[in-house]
Design a protein around this motif. Structure first.
Motif, PDB file in Angstrom:
ATOM      1  N   ILE A  54       0.855  -1.184   0.000  1.00  0.00           N
ATOM      2  CA  ILE A  54       0.000   0.000   0.000  1.00  0.00           C
ATOM      3  C   ILE A  54       0.891   1.235   0.000  1.00  0.00           C
ATOM      4  CG2 ILE A  54      -1.922   1.156   1.145  1.00  0.00           C
ATOM      5  CD1 ILE A  54      -2.461  -1.453   2.660  1.00  0.00           C
ATOM      6  N   GLN A  55       1.048   1.834  -1.152  1.00  0.00           N
ATOM      7  CA  GLN A  55       1.869   3.033  -1.265  1.00  0.00           C
ATOM      8  C   GLN A  55       1.564   3.746  -2.579  1.00  0.00           C
ATOM      9  OE1 GLN A  55       6.140   2.071  -1.354  1.00  0.00           O
ATOM     10  NE2 GLN A  55       5.624  -0.070  -1.550  1.00  0.00           N
ATOM     11  N   SER A  56       2.330   4.764  -2.862  1.00  0.00           N
ATOM     12  CA  SER A  56       2.064   5.590  -4.037  1.00  0.00           C
ATOM     13  C   SER A  56       2.338   4.828  -5.334  1.00  0.00           C
ATOM     14  CB  SER A  56       2.937   6.844  -3.989  1.00  0.00           C
ATOM     15  OG  SER A  56       4.312   6.480  -4.044  1.00  0.00           O
ATOM     16  N   HIS A  57       1.829   5.402  -6.425  1.00  0.00           N
ATOM     17  CA  HIS A  57       2.094   4.851  -7.753  1.00  0.00           C
ATOM     18  C   HIS A  57       2.360   6.011  -8.699  1.00  0.00           C
ATOM     19  CE1 HIS A  57       1.782   2.546 -11.460  1.00  0.00           C
ATOM     20  NE2 HIS A  57       0.886   3.414 -11.890  1.00  0.00           N
ATOM     21  N   VAL A  58       3.394   5.874  -9.518  1.00  0.00           N
ATOM     22  CA  VAL A  58       3.639   6.858 -10.569  1.00  0.00           C
ATOM     23  C   VAL A  58       3.528   6.156 -11.921  1.00  0.00           C
ATOM     24  CG1 VAL A  58       5.049   8.416  -9.181  1.00  0.00           C
ATOM     25  CG2 VAL A  58       6.163   6.525 -10.386  1.00  0.00           C
ATOM     26  N   VAL A  59       2.890   6.838 -12.850  1.00  0.00           N
ATOM     27  CA  VAL A  59       2.711   6.263 -14.185  1.00  0.00           C
ATOM     28  C   VAL A  59       4.054   6.164 -14.893  1.00  0.00           C
ATOM     29  CG1 VAL A  59       1.590   6.577 -16.426  1.00  0.00           C
ATOM     30  CG2 VAL A  59       0.362   7.164 -14.315  1.00  0.00           C
ATOM     31  N   TYR A  60       4.861   7.221 -14.745  1.00  0.00           N
ATOM     32  CA  TYR A  60       6.198   7.228 -15.333  1.00  0.00           C
ATOM     33  C   TYR A  60       7.231   7.203 -14.225  1.00  0.00           C
ATOM     34  CZ  TYR A  60      10.529   8.923 -17.342  1.00  0.00           C
ATOM     35  OH  TYR A  60      11.848   9.041 -17.693  1.00  0.00           O
ATOM     36  N   GLY A  61       8.205   6.328 -14.344  1.00  0.00           N
ATOM     37  CA  GLY A  61       9.311   6.326 -13.400  1.00  0.00           C
ATOM     38  C   GLY A  61       9.190   5.240 -12.348  1.00  0.00           C
ATOM     39  N   ALA A  62       9.994   5.377 -11.304  1.00  0.00           N
ATOM     40  CA  ALA A  62      10.095   4.355 -10.270  1.00  0.00           C
ATOM     41  C   ALA A  62      10.049   5.014  -8.899  1.00  0.00           C
ATOM     42  CB  ALA A  62      11.383   3.556 -10.429  1.00  0.00           C
ATOM     43  N   LEU A 126       2.924  -4.143   3.368  1.00  0.00           N
ATOM     44  CA  LEU A 126       3.972  -3.131   3.230  1.00  0.00           C
ATOM     45  C   LEU A 126       3.290  -1.795   2.976  1.00  0.00           C
ATOM     46  CD1 LEU A 126       6.845  -1.991   2.620  1.00  0.00           C
ATOM     47  CD2 LEU A 126       6.580  -2.890   0.289  1.00  0.00           C
ATOM     48  N   SER A 127       3.595  -0.795   3.801  1.00  0.00           N
ATOM     49  CA  SER A 127       3.019   0.527   3.555  1.00  0.00           C
ATOM     50  C   SER A 127       4.129   1.552   3.353  1.00  0.00           C
ATOM     51  CB  SER A 127       2.106   0.961   4.714  1.00  0.00           C
ATOM     52  OG  SER A 127       2.855   1.237   5.887  1.00  0.00           O
ATOM     53  N   TYR A 155       3.976  -6.899   9.209  1.00  0.00           N
ATOM     54  CA  TYR A 155       3.691  -5.541   8.737  1.00  0.00           C
ATOM     55  C   TYR A 155       4.982  -4.754   8.745  1.00  0.00           C
ATOM     56  CZ  TYR A 155       2.089  -0.672   8.681  1.00  0.00           C
ATOM     57  OH  TYR A 155       1.925   0.662   8.389  1.00  0.00           O
ATOM     58  N   LEU A 156       5.435  -4.357   7.561  1.00  0.00           N
ATOM     59  CA  LEU A 156       6.602  -3.494   7.418  1.00  0.00           C
ATOM     60  C   LEU A 156       6.128  -2.105   7.039  1.00  0.00           C
ATOM     61  CD1 LEU A 156      10.016  -4.226   5.780  1.00  0.00           C
ATOM     62  CD2 LEU A 156       8.806  -2.112   5.256  1.00  0.00           C
ATOM     63  N   CYS A 157       6.473  -1.131   7.867  1.00  0.00           N
ATOM     64  CA  CYS A 157       6.077   0.255   7.630  1.00  0.00           C
ATOM     65  C   CYS A 157       7.288   1.064   7.195  1.00  0.00           C
ATOM     66  CB  CYS A 157       5.476   0.857   8.898  1.00  0.00           C
ATOM     67  SG  CYS A 157       5.080   2.618   8.746  1.00  0.00           S
ATOM     68  N   ASP A 158       7.198   1.643   6.008  1.00  0.00           N
ATOM     69  CA  ASP A 158       8.193   2.605   5.521  1.00  0.00           C
ATOM     70  C   ASP A 158       7.579   3.984   5.764  1.00  0.00           C
ATOM     71  OD1 ASP A 158       9.923   4.235   4.156  1.00  0.00           O
ATOM     72  OD2 ASP A 158       9.855   3.123   2.276  1.00  0.00           O
ATOM     73  N   PRO A 159       7.967   4.662   6.837  1.00  0.00           N
ATOM     74  CA  PRO A 159       7.268   5.882   7.249  1.00  0.00           C
ATOM     75  C   PRO A 159       7.709   7.112   6.452  1.00  0.00           C
ATOM     76  CG  PRO A 159       9.045   5.433   8.769  1.00  0.00           C
ATOM     77  CD  PRO A 159       9.063   4.314   7.763  1.00  0.00           C
ATOM     78  N   VAL A 160       7.255   7.181   5.215  1.00  0.00           N
ATOM     79  CA  VAL A 160       7.650   8.293   4.346  1.00  0.00           C
ATOM     80  C   VAL A 160       7.107   9.599   4.923  1.00  0.00           C
ATOM     81  CG1 VAL A 160       7.532   9.247   2.022  1.00  0.00           C
ATOM     82  CG2 VAL A 160       7.654   6.758   2.352  1.00  0.00           C
ATOM     83  N   MET A 161       8.022  10.499   5.266  1.00  0.00           N
ATOM     84  CA  MET A 161       7.626  11.758   5.904  1.00  0.00           C
ATOM     85  C   MET A 161       7.989  12.983   5.088  1.00  0.00           C
ATOM     86  SD  MET A 161       8.471  11.065   9.906  1.00  0.00           S
ATOM     87  CE  MET A 161       8.004   9.557  10.733  1.00  0.00           C
ATOM     88  N   GLY A 162       8.549  12.773   3.931  1.00  0.00           N
ATOM     89  CA  GLY A 162       8.854  13.903   3.061  1.00  0.00           C
ATOM     90  C   GLY A 162      10.202  14.526   3.344  1.00  0.00           C
ATOM     91  N   LEU A 273      12.569   0.859  -2.901  1.00  0.00           N
ATOM     92  CA  LEU A 273      13.249  -0.337  -3.404  1.00  0.00           C
ATOM     93  C   LEU A 273      13.842  -1.152  -2.265  1.00  0.00           C
ATOM     94  CD1 LEU A 273      14.606  -2.042  -5.696  1.00  0.00           C
ATOM     95  CD2 LEU A 273      16.490  -0.387  -5.617  1.00  0.00           C
ATOM     96  N   THR A 274      14.579  -0.496  -1.365  1.00  0.00           N
ATOM     97  CA  THR A 274      15.262  -1.235  -0.309  1.00  0.00           C
ATOM     98  C   THR A 274      14.276  -1.859   0.678  1.00  0.00           C
ATOM     99  OG1 THR A 274      15.613   0.858   0.868  1.00  0.00           O
ATOM    100  CG2 THR A 274      17.417   0.059  -0.485  1.00  0.00           C
ATOM    101  N   SER A 275      13.215  -1.138   1.020  1.00  0.00           N
ATOM    102  CA  SER A 275      12.216  -1.710   1.931  1.00  0.00           C
ATOM    103  C   SER A 275      11.581  -2.955   1.319  1.00  0.00           C
ATOM    104  CB  SER A 275      11.137  -0.676   2.247  1.00  0.00           C
ATOM    105  OG  SER A 275      11.669   0.417   2.947  1.00  0.00           O
ATOM    106  N   ALA A 276      11.310  -2.898   0.023  1.00  0.00           N
ATOM    107  CA  ALA A 276      10.668  -4.024  -0.649  1.00  0.00           C
ATOM    108  C   ALA A 276      11.579  -5.248  -0.692  1.00  0.00           C
ATOM    109  CB  ALA A 276      10.263  -3.611  -2.068  1.00  0.00           C
ATOM    110  N   ILE A 277      12.834  -5.048  -1.042  1.00  0.00           N
ATOM    111  CA  ILE A 277      13.766  -6.177  -1.114  1.00  0.00           C
ATOM    112  C   ILE A 277      13.969  -6.787   0.265  1.00  0.00           C
ATOM    113  CG2 ILE A 277      16.142  -6.863  -1.646  1.00  0.00           C
ATOM    114  CD1 ILE A 277      16.166  -4.662  -3.782  1.00  0.00           C
ATOM    115  N   PHE A 278      14.118  -5.926   1.277  1.00  0.00           N
ATOM    116  CA  PHE A 278      14.338  -6.432   2.632  1.00  0.00           C
ATOM    117  C   PHE A 278      13.152  -7.289   3.083  1.00  0.00           C
ATOM    118  CE2 PHE A 278      14.311  -5.876   7.318  1.00  0.00           C
ATOM    119  CZ  PHE A 278      15.547  -6.440   7.591  1.00  0.00           C
ATOM    120  N   LEU A 279      11.934  -6.824   2.839  1.00  0.00           N
ATOM    121  CA  LEU A 279      10.761  -7.596   3.213  1.00  0.00           C
ATOM    122  C   LEU A 279      10.706  -8.917   2.460  1.00  0.00           C
ATOM    123  CD1 LEU A 279       8.086  -7.989   4.668  1.00  0.00           C
ATOM    124  CD2 LEU A 279       6.981  -6.614   2.872  1.00  0.00           C
ATOM    125  N   ALA A 280      10.977  -8.881   1.162  1.00  0.00           N
ATOM    126  CA  ALA A 280      10.934 -10.112   0.366  1.00  0.00           C
ATOM    127  C   ALA A 280      11.893 -11.156   0.912  1.00  0.00           C
ATOM    128  CB  ALA A 280      11.249  -9.799  -1.097  1.00  0.00           C
TER     129      ALA A 280
END
Length: 337
Positions: A54-62, A126-127, A155-162, A273-280
């Motif tokens: 559960i997180q953002s999505h961009v049409v272009y890019g990563a 994953l959030s 539950y892995l939380c990536d606390p994106v705070m800007g 990327l790193t949060s996703a790989i670590f969880l996997a």
């Protein structure tokens, strides 16, 4: 017998005149193929894991799910992407189009999954980036529903705070939610050093203070098991030379570093990327330190591919084999408890 042909090697063309030359030139290719075959043989009989991301999505890019979904799938994870926002591109371009997902849709979509009778097969949530503070309440609801269906789910939380200086902005109230609530329900937290400082009320200035701050999070939660500080920045041992991460548990801690590459404009989406790989890797029963090593090594391979392509966006497809078998392995070093 002698064979005369040209072979394209990694860095240059060179002439091959004998079968011995062919074998010598092709050795790295055979080694890579062998590593992939070993990987496939090891994972062939392992049931895929499933992650609700559960997180953002961009049409272009990563960025957000656009940076996390493909790497996890490449590592053998069934990803159920649920987008908190859908933007044309990530916000560090300075301009974008798109809207947040309506808050209630997050819970509604998960109820729809639950109605199919498959929520119990979800191994982790994953959030990441939230489109509003209200979405955080829905994620808390979702984590509860998943755990009711599968008590073993992580539950892995990536606390994106800007990071306003970099053009990364989050809605008002998101930082407060992470600081007050996220660590209480997460099994793993993945803040960067700035986010760690916001969550603990103290900005770490060195590795020792990073470990202390992470331990304070662990001490305030009965559920939280590990804190992965996914970018040490100024608090690292060699902040101008290395990209550094620290993984902290209740009784152990590890540090890992990879060389910083000379980007004129560093890519975005690295934390996703790193949060996703670590969880996997955790889901496939890697030890925490081994998961950290795979994460750092795969991260470096993606960054190297991105640099070589002279691109701003992470080159995940170009580096896809290296997500699975990184060509250069970095070792985690234990820190004094």
């Amino acid at each position: 017998r002698a064979v005369s042909q040209f072979s394209l090697c990694q860095d240059n063309f060179r002439c091959i005149t004998t079968s011995r030359d062919i074998r010598r030139c092709m050795a790295p290719v055979y080694a890579a193929r062998g590593a992939l075959r070993r990987w496939h043989s090891l994972t062939a009989n392992i049931a895929p894991k499933s992650v609700l991301s559960i997180q953002s999505h961009v049409v272009y890019g990563a960025a957000g799910n656009s940076a996390a979904t493909f790497p996890m799938r490449r590592l053998g994870v069934n990803v159920w992407p649920l987008h908190t926002v859908q933007f044309s591109n990530h916000t560090q371009y300075g301009a974008w189009e798109g809207l947040p997902t309506p808050n209630e849709q997050i819970s509604a979509l998960v109820r729809g999954i639950e109605a199919r009778g498959v929520l119990g097969s979800c191994d982790a949530v994953l959030s990441g980036y939230l489109g509003s503070a209200e979405q955080a309440e829905h994620i808390t609801y979702v984590v509860d529903r998943v755990r009711r269906a599968n008590p073993k789910a992580l539950y892995l939380c990536d606390p994106v705070m800007g990071h306003p200086e970099k053009g990364c902005v989050v809605p008002e109230g998101v930082q407060a939610h992470h600081a007050e609530c996220s660590a209480a329900i997460a099994d793993v937290m993945c803040p960067n050093v700035l986010e760690l400082g916001i969550m603990t009320g103290h900005s770490p200035a060195n590795v020792t203070e990073v470990v202390q701050a992470a331990r304070s999070l662990l001490g305030n939660s009965t559920r939280l098991k590990h804190v992965l500080v996914k970018h040490l920045a100024h608090a690292g041992l060699r902040p101008t030379q290395d990209f550094e991460m620290v993984l902290v548990g209740a009784c152990e801690a590890w540090h890992i570093a990879t060389p910083l590459l000379p980007f004129s404009r560093p890519p975005v989406g690295v934390g996703d990327l790193t949060s996703a790989i670590f969880l996997a890797r955790l889901l496939f029963a890697d030890s925490p330190s081994r998961a950290l090593e795979h994460t750092a090594s795969a991260y470096h391979a993606v960054m190297q591919a991105t640099l070589e392509a002279k691109e701003y966006e992470l080159q995940l497809v170009r580096a896809q084999d290296h997500l699975v078998t990184p060509p250069r392995w970095f070792a985690a070093q234990p820190l004094a408890a």
